[in-house]
Design a protein around this motif. Structure first.
Motif, PDB file in Angstrom:
ATOM      1  N   SER A 166     -27.568   9.832  47.292  1.00 14.46           N
ATOM      2  CA  SER A 166     -26.577  10.544  48.097  1.00 14.46           C
ATOM      3  C   SER A 166     -25.520  11.250  47.273  1.00 14.46           C
ATOM      4  CB  SER A 166     -25.877   9.555  49.028  1.00 14.46           C
ATOM      5  OG  SER A 166     -25.103   8.618  48.284  1.00 14.46           O
ATOM      6  N   CYS A 187     -27.653   5.022  48.562  1.00 13.67           N
ATOM      7  CA  CYS A 187     -26.551   5.670  49.281  1.00 13.67           C
ATOM      8  C   CYS A 187     -25.229   4.979  48.999  1.00 13.67           C
ATOM      9  CB  CYS A 187     -26.829   5.650  50.785  1.00 13.67           C
ATOM     10  SG  CYS A 187     -25.709   6.695  51.748  1.00 13.67           S
ATOM     11  N   THR A 208     -23.590   4.083  56.017  1.00 11.03           N
ATOM     12  CA  THR A 208     -24.770   4.044  55.147  1.00 11.03           C
ATOM     13  C   THR A 208     -25.991   3.570  55.921  1.00 11.03           C
ATOM     14  OG1 THR A 208     -23.349   3.622  53.240  1.00 11.03           O
ATOM     15  CG2 THR A 208     -25.666   3.061  53.002  1.00 11.03           C
TER      16      THR A 208
END
Length: 265
Positions: A166, A187, A208
């Motif tokens: 991410s 993430c 998340t």
């Protein structure tokens, strides 16, 4: 499974906004099919940790999500290692990063009237939304994400495995689209709570989990956990919103991707 058809993620560091005694800032080594890519080069000696696994002249590329120091500062010492030490590069290291990355490095590294030769160490490729590249056995697809500055997420793939990282971002459609059906979503879960005012620029653990679920990710690894959360809290809170396996990106951990396992190696 053949190494040509799976990936390996090694966590060099995952701390934010500064390194702890035993955890450098964001940095990851992604390997697959004989190709090795350093993803983010955060402060706190991620460069030192990288050298546990390979030399700089064995890297195939570096990919940088954005230019905050906890994701990019070790590029400065990498420059000195590449040009002024015992490393002998056959060619500059391909460096994928946000627009302006070369000038940002040169601004810090130049100490005379002559600009430091950043391009002698790094072959710079500026990212944009939708950027795609082939590096050895891996394809890299980058998307712009919502961090209040130029910032990107990346999907790294072989023929049989996919990893999405991410970078730093608030929840956003671009990250969900990039992550569709991925084997692993790495993430960030920096924020204990959404901001009381102003724009959101990070995920909470719940965010998340929601992003992983919306993307149909097979597995979630939470990283970049902020100082007001413990890794255990981040995993538990993300797990309440995502039905698949959830792990924490502990420094030094290696995760196989694209194999029938959800455990670190």
């Amino acid at each position: 499974m053949s190494s040509d058809h799976h990936l390996q993620l090694t966590v060099l560091g995952s701390a934010t906004p500064y390194a702890s005694v035993d955890n450098p800032c964001s940095g990851y080594l992604v390997s697959g099919g004989g190709t090795r890519i350093w993803v983010d080069a955060g402060s706190g000696t991620t460069l030192a940790q990288l050298q546990r696994h390979l030399r700089l002249d064995e890297l195939d590329a570096i990919w940088i999500s954005h230019l905050h120091a906890d994701h990019s500062a070790d590029l400065l010492t990498t420059y000195y290692a590449a040009l002024h030490a015992d490393i002998q590069l056959a060619a500059p290291i391909p460096l994928y990063g946000p627009p302006g990355i070369a000038e940002r490095l040169a601004h810090f590294l130049t100490h005379t009237a002559t600009r430091s030769p950043v391009e002698s160490a790094f072959a710079v490729h500026e990212l944009h939304d939708g950027h795609r590249a082939r590096v050895g056995a891996l394809t890299l697809a980058s998307r712009a994400v919502a961090h209040g500055m130029p910032a990107f997420a990346v999907r790294l793939e072989t023929a049989g495995a996919s990893l999405v990282y991410s970078g730093d971002t608030a929840p956003c459609p671009g990250l969900v689209e990039l992550s569709q059906g991925c084997d692993v979503l790495l993430c960030e879960a920096e924020s204990a709570q959404p901001p009381a005012g102003g724009d959101q620029v990070h995920h909470t653990p719940e965010d998340t989990g929601d992003t992983a679920g919306a993307a149909g990710a097979h597995r979630l690894i939470v990283t970049h956990v902020g100082p007001f959360l413990t890794p255990e809290q981040a995993v538990a809170r993300a797990s309440a919103r995502f039905e698949g396996p959830v792990a924490y990106a502990a420094p030094g951990t290696t995760f196989p991707i694209g194999q029938d396992t959800s455990a670190p190696a």
